[in-house]
Design a protein around this motif. Sequence first.
Motif, PDB file in Angstrom:
ATOM      1  N   ARG A   1     -20.360 -41.770 -12.160  1.00 21.62           N
ATOM      2  CA  ARG A   1     -21.018 -40.945 -11.149  1.00 21.62           C
ATOM      3  C   ARG A   1     -21.478 -41.768  -9.948  1.00 21.62           C
ATOM      4  NH1 ARG A   1     -24.798 -38.016 -15.470  1.00 21.62           N
ATOM      5  NH2 ARG A   1     -25.036 -40.214 -15.891  1.00 21.62           N
ATOM      6  N   ASP A   2     -21.819 -43.032 -10.159  1.00 22.78           N
ATOM      7  CA  ASP A   2     -22.387 -43.856  -9.094  1.00 22.78           C
ATOM      8  C   ASP A   2     -21.283 -44.568  -8.304  1.00 22.78           C
ATOM      9  OD1 ASP A   2     -23.708 -45.776  -7.497  1.00 22.78           O
ATOM     10  OD2 ASP A   2     -25.348 -45.927  -8.947  1.00 22.78           O
ATOM     11  N   GLU A   3     -20.841 -43.916  -7.238  1.00 26.30           N
ATOM     12  CA  GLU A   3     -19.734 -44.444  -6.442  1.00 26.30           C
ATOM     13  C   GLU A   3     -20.047 -45.810  -5.832  1.00 26.30           C
ATOM     14  OE1 GLU A   3     -16.629 -42.965  -2.976  1.00 26.30           O
ATOM     15  OE2 GLU A   3     -18.353 -41.704  -3.485  1.00 26.30           O
ATOM     16  N   GLN A   4     -21.271 -45.992  -5.359  1.00 24.70           N
ATOM     17  CA  GLN A   4     -21.641 -47.251  -4.718  1.00 24.70           C
ATOM     18  C   GLN A   4     -21.529 -48.431  -5.687  1.00 24.70           C
ATOM     19  OE1 GLN A   4     -25.510 -47.147  -2.883  1.00 24.70           O
ATOM     20  NE2 GLN A   4     -25.232 -49.106  -1.868  1.00 24.70           N
ATOM     21  N   LYS A   5     -22.027 -48.261  -6.901  1.00 23.49           N
ATOM     22  CA  LYS A   5     -21.931 -49.337  -7.892  1.00 23.49           C
ATOM     23  C   LYS A   5     -20.484 -49.601  -8.283  1.00 23.49           C
ATOM     24  CE  LYS A   5     -26.540 -49.046  -9.907  1.00 23.49           C
ATOM     25  NZ  LYS A   5     -27.321 -48.742 -11.107  1.00 23.49           N
ATOM     26  N   MET A   6     -19.685 -48.530  -8.394  1.00 25.53           N
ATOM     27  CA  MET A   6     -18.268 -48.734  -8.714  1.00 25.53           C
ATOM     28  C   MET A   6     -17.541 -49.461  -7.599  1.00 25.53           C
ATOM     29  SD  MET A   6     -16.834 -45.405 -10.734  1.00 25.53           S
ATOM     30  CE  MET A   6     -17.148 -44.262  -9.383  1.00 25.53           C
ATOM     31  N   GLU A   7     -17.886 -49.154  -6.364  1.00 26.10           N
ATOM     32  CA  GLU A   7     -17.261 -49.853  -5.221  1.00 26.10           C
ATOM     33  C   GLU A   7     -17.532 -51.350  -5.315  1.00 26.10           C
ATOM     34  OE1 GLU A   7     -15.132 -48.824  -3.089  1.00 26.10           O
ATOM     35  OE2 GLU A   7     -15.363 -46.646  -3.064  1.00 26.10           O
ATOM     36  N   SER A   8     -18.737 -51.710  -5.726  1.00 30.02           N
ATOM     37  CA  SER A   8     -19.078 -53.123  -5.888  1.00 30.02           C
ATOM     38  C   SER A   8     -18.224 -53.768  -6.981  1.00 30.02           C
ATOM     39  CB  SER A   8     -20.570 -53.257  -6.207  1.00 30.02           C
ATOM     40  OG  SER A   8     -20.909 -54.591  -6.445  1.00 30.02           O
ATOM     41  N   VAL A   9     -18.056 -53.059  -8.106  1.00 30.50           N
ATOM     42  CA  VAL A   9     -17.208 -53.572  -9.198  1.00 30.50           C
ATOM     43  C   VAL A   9     -15.775 -53.723  -8.695  1.00 30.50           C
ATOM     44  CG1 VAL A   9     -16.260 -53.061 -11.495  1.00 30.50           C
ATOM     45  CG2 VAL A   9     -18.678 -52.594 -11.016  1.00 30.50           C
ATOM     46  N   ALA A  10     -15.272 -52.701  -8.005  1.00 28.06           N
ATOM     47  CA  ALA A  10     -13.898 -52.737  -7.489  1.00 28.06           C
ATOM     48  C   ALA A  10     -13.706 -53.879  -6.492  1.00 28.06           C
ATOM     49  CB  ALA A  10     -13.542 -51.408  -6.838  1.00 28.06           C
ATOM     50  N   ASP A  11     -14.683 -54.079  -5.603  1.00 29.11           N
ATOM     51  CA  ASP A  11     -14.588 -55.162  -4.614  1.00 29.11           C
ATOM     52  C   ASP A  11     -14.449 -56.514  -5.298  1.00 29.11           C
ATOM     53  OD1 ASP A  11     -14.802 -53.308  -2.570  1.00 29.11           O
ATOM     54  OD2 ASP A  11     -16.922 -53.744  -2.143  1.00 29.11           O
ATOM     55  N   THR A  12     -15.220 -56.735  -6.351  1.00 30.08           N
ATOM     56  CA  THR A  12     -15.152 -58.008  -7.075  1.00 30.08           C
ATOM     57  C   THR A  12     -13.792 -58.169  -7.751  1.00 30.08           C
ATOM     58  OG1 THR A  12     -17.531 -57.920  -7.455  1.00 30.08           O
ATOM     59  CG2 THR A  12     -16.280 -59.457  -8.808  1.00 30.08           C
ATOM     60  N   ILE A  13     -13.292 -57.104  -8.347  1.00 24.36           N
ATOM     61  CA  ILE A  13     -11.974 -57.162  -8.993  1.00 24.36           C
ATOM     62  C   ILE A  13     -10.906 -57.513  -7.957  1.00 24.36           C
ATOM     63  CG2 ILE A  13     -10.163 -55.717 -10.033  1.00 24.36           C
ATOM     64  CD1 ILE A  13     -12.470 -54.290 -11.582  1.00 24.36           C
ATOM     65  N   ILE A  14     -10.939 -56.851  -6.819  1.00 32.35           N
ATOM     66  CA  ILE A  14      -9.946 -57.086  -5.772  1.00 32.35           C
ATOM     67  C   ILE A  14     -10.070 -58.497  -5.202  1.00 32.35           C
ATOM     68  CG2 ILE A  14      -9.229 -56.345  -3.451  1.00 32.35           C
ATOM     69  CD1 ILE A  14     -10.031 -53.432  -4.454  1.00 32.35           C
ATOM     70  N   GLU A  15     -11.299 -58.966  -5.002  1.00 31.64           N
ATOM     71  CA  GLU A  15     -11.518 -60.338  -4.519  1.00 31.64           C
ATOM     72  C   GLU A  15     -10.929 -61.372  -5.475  1.00 31.64           C
ATOM     73  OE1 GLU A  15     -15.734 -60.765  -3.976  1.00 31.64           O
ATOM     74  OE2 GLU A  15     -15.782 -59.281  -2.367  1.00 31.64           O
TER      75      GLU A  15
ATOM     76  N   ILE B   1      -7.718 -46.194 -17.188  1.00 30.40           N
ATOM     77  CA  ILE B   1      -8.933 -45.499 -16.761  1.00 30.40           C
ATOM     78  C   ILE B   1     -10.089 -46.047 -17.577  1.00 30.40           C
ATOM     79  CG2 ILE B   1     -10.209 -43.312 -16.935  1.00 30.40           C
ATOM     80  CD1 ILE B   1      -7.648 -41.848 -16.215  1.00 30.40           C
ATOM     81  N   ILE B   2     -11.195 -46.332 -16.906  1.00 32.57           N
ATOM     82  CA  ILE B   2     -12.404 -46.782 -17.598  1.00 32.57           C
ATOM     83  C   ILE B   2     -13.554 -45.909 -17.130  1.00 32.57           C
ATOM     84  CG2 ILE B   2     -13.985 -48.706 -17.998  1.00 32.57           C
ATOM     85  CD1 ILE B   2     -11.371 -50.441 -17.187  1.00 32.57           C
ATOM     86  N   THR B   3     -14.103 -45.104 -18.057  1.00 31.67           N
ATOM     87  CA  THR B   3     -15.252 -44.272 -17.699  1.00 31.67           C
ATOM     88  C   THR B   3     -16.532 -45.076 -17.934  1.00 31.67           C
ATOM     89  OG1 THR B   3     -15.522 -43.228 -19.873  1.00 31.67           O
ATOM     90  CG2 THR B   3     -14.002 -42.158 -18.311  1.00 31.67           C
ATOM     91  N   GLY B   4     -17.566 -44.714 -17.223  1.00 30.18           N
ATOM     92  CA  GLY B   4     -18.806 -45.480 -17.305  1.00 30.18           C
ATOM     93  C   GLY B   4     -18.633 -46.857 -16.694  1.00 30.18           C
ATOM     94  N   ALA B   5     -17.785 -46.937 -15.660  1.00 29.45           N
ATOM     95  CA  ALA B   5     -17.386 -48.228 -15.098  1.00 29.45           C
ATOM     96  C   ALA B   5     -18.335 -48.780 -14.045  1.00 29.45           C
ATOM     97  CB  ALA B   5     -15.979 -48.108 -14.496  1.00 29.45           C
ATOM     98  N   SER B   6     -19.447 -48.123 -13.815  1.00 34.17           N
ATOM     99  CA  SER B   6     -20.336 -48.578 -12.740  1.00 34.17           C
ATOM    100  C   SER B   6     -21.249 -49.723 -13.154  1.00 34.17           C
ATOM    101  CB  SER B   6     -21.183 -47.410 -12.224  1.00 34.17           C
ATOM    102  OG  SER B   6     -21.999 -46.904 -13.257  1.00 34.17           O
ATOM    103  N   ARG B   7     -21.402 -49.939 -14.470  1.00 36.30           N
ATOM    104  CA  ARG B   7     -22.310 -51.001 -14.924  1.00 36.30           C
ATOM    105  C   ARG B   7     -22.030 -51.329 -16.383  1.00 36.30           C
ATOM    106  NH1 ARG B   7     -26.632 -48.471 -17.721  1.00 36.30           N
ATOM    107  NH2 ARG B   7     -26.597 -46.226 -17.443  1.00 36.30           N
ATOM    108  N   GLY B   8     -22.703 -52.354 -16.870  1.00 30.47           N
ATOM    109  CA  GLY B   8     -22.683 -52.702 -18.290  1.00 30.47           C
ATOM    110  C   GLY B   8     -21.304 -52.927 -18.865  1.00 30.47           C
TER     111      GLY B   8
END
Length: 177
Positions: free
Chosen positions: A52-66, A24-31
């Motif tokens: 809290r920012d689901e949209q930014k986390m989705e972007s991080v997750a998409d890159t990880i999955i890619e 688990i990584i909290t504060g995972a939406s940026r930085g």
Amino acid sequence: MQEAQEYPLPPVGFKGLLRGKVAIITGASRGIGATTSHIFADAGAMVVLAARDEQKMESVADTIIENGGKAIVIPTDVTNPRSVENLVHETLKTYARLDVAFNNAGDSHIPTALADMKIDDFDRVVSTNLRGVFLSMKYEIPAMLKNHSGAIVNMSSTAGLNGVKGLPIIRLRSTVS
């Protein structure tokens, strides 16, 4: 005097170091949180992104999955006990375990003199930076105890150790006579 012992460096990218682990990584939406998510995924962990920012986390997750990693997004407010409990519950529901927690969610106020700081700003920062870590560990520890192992890293700023202009810090010192 003893010679310093040298340790071999892990392979570039730390491939496999966390293979099969759930983090688990909290504060995972940026930085730092987003960067840590990529590093853990590159090391083989299945990462659970929490912020809290689901949209930014989705972007991080998409890159990880890619890039061949595994990541899920669980919107979380670390100041809310139910939200943090849900984070750990959903992690266990998805992966049946929790091995690592990187508690990184943090908040800060606009730098200002202590006398001018708004009480609501102070409460928000303390709620995120102190209570958020407490709540995270409160729910992470029992999950890790079920596995009889785990590791928690609580990220913090050096601002608590060194003064920063405009950042109100009160340092208490005790002396023994």
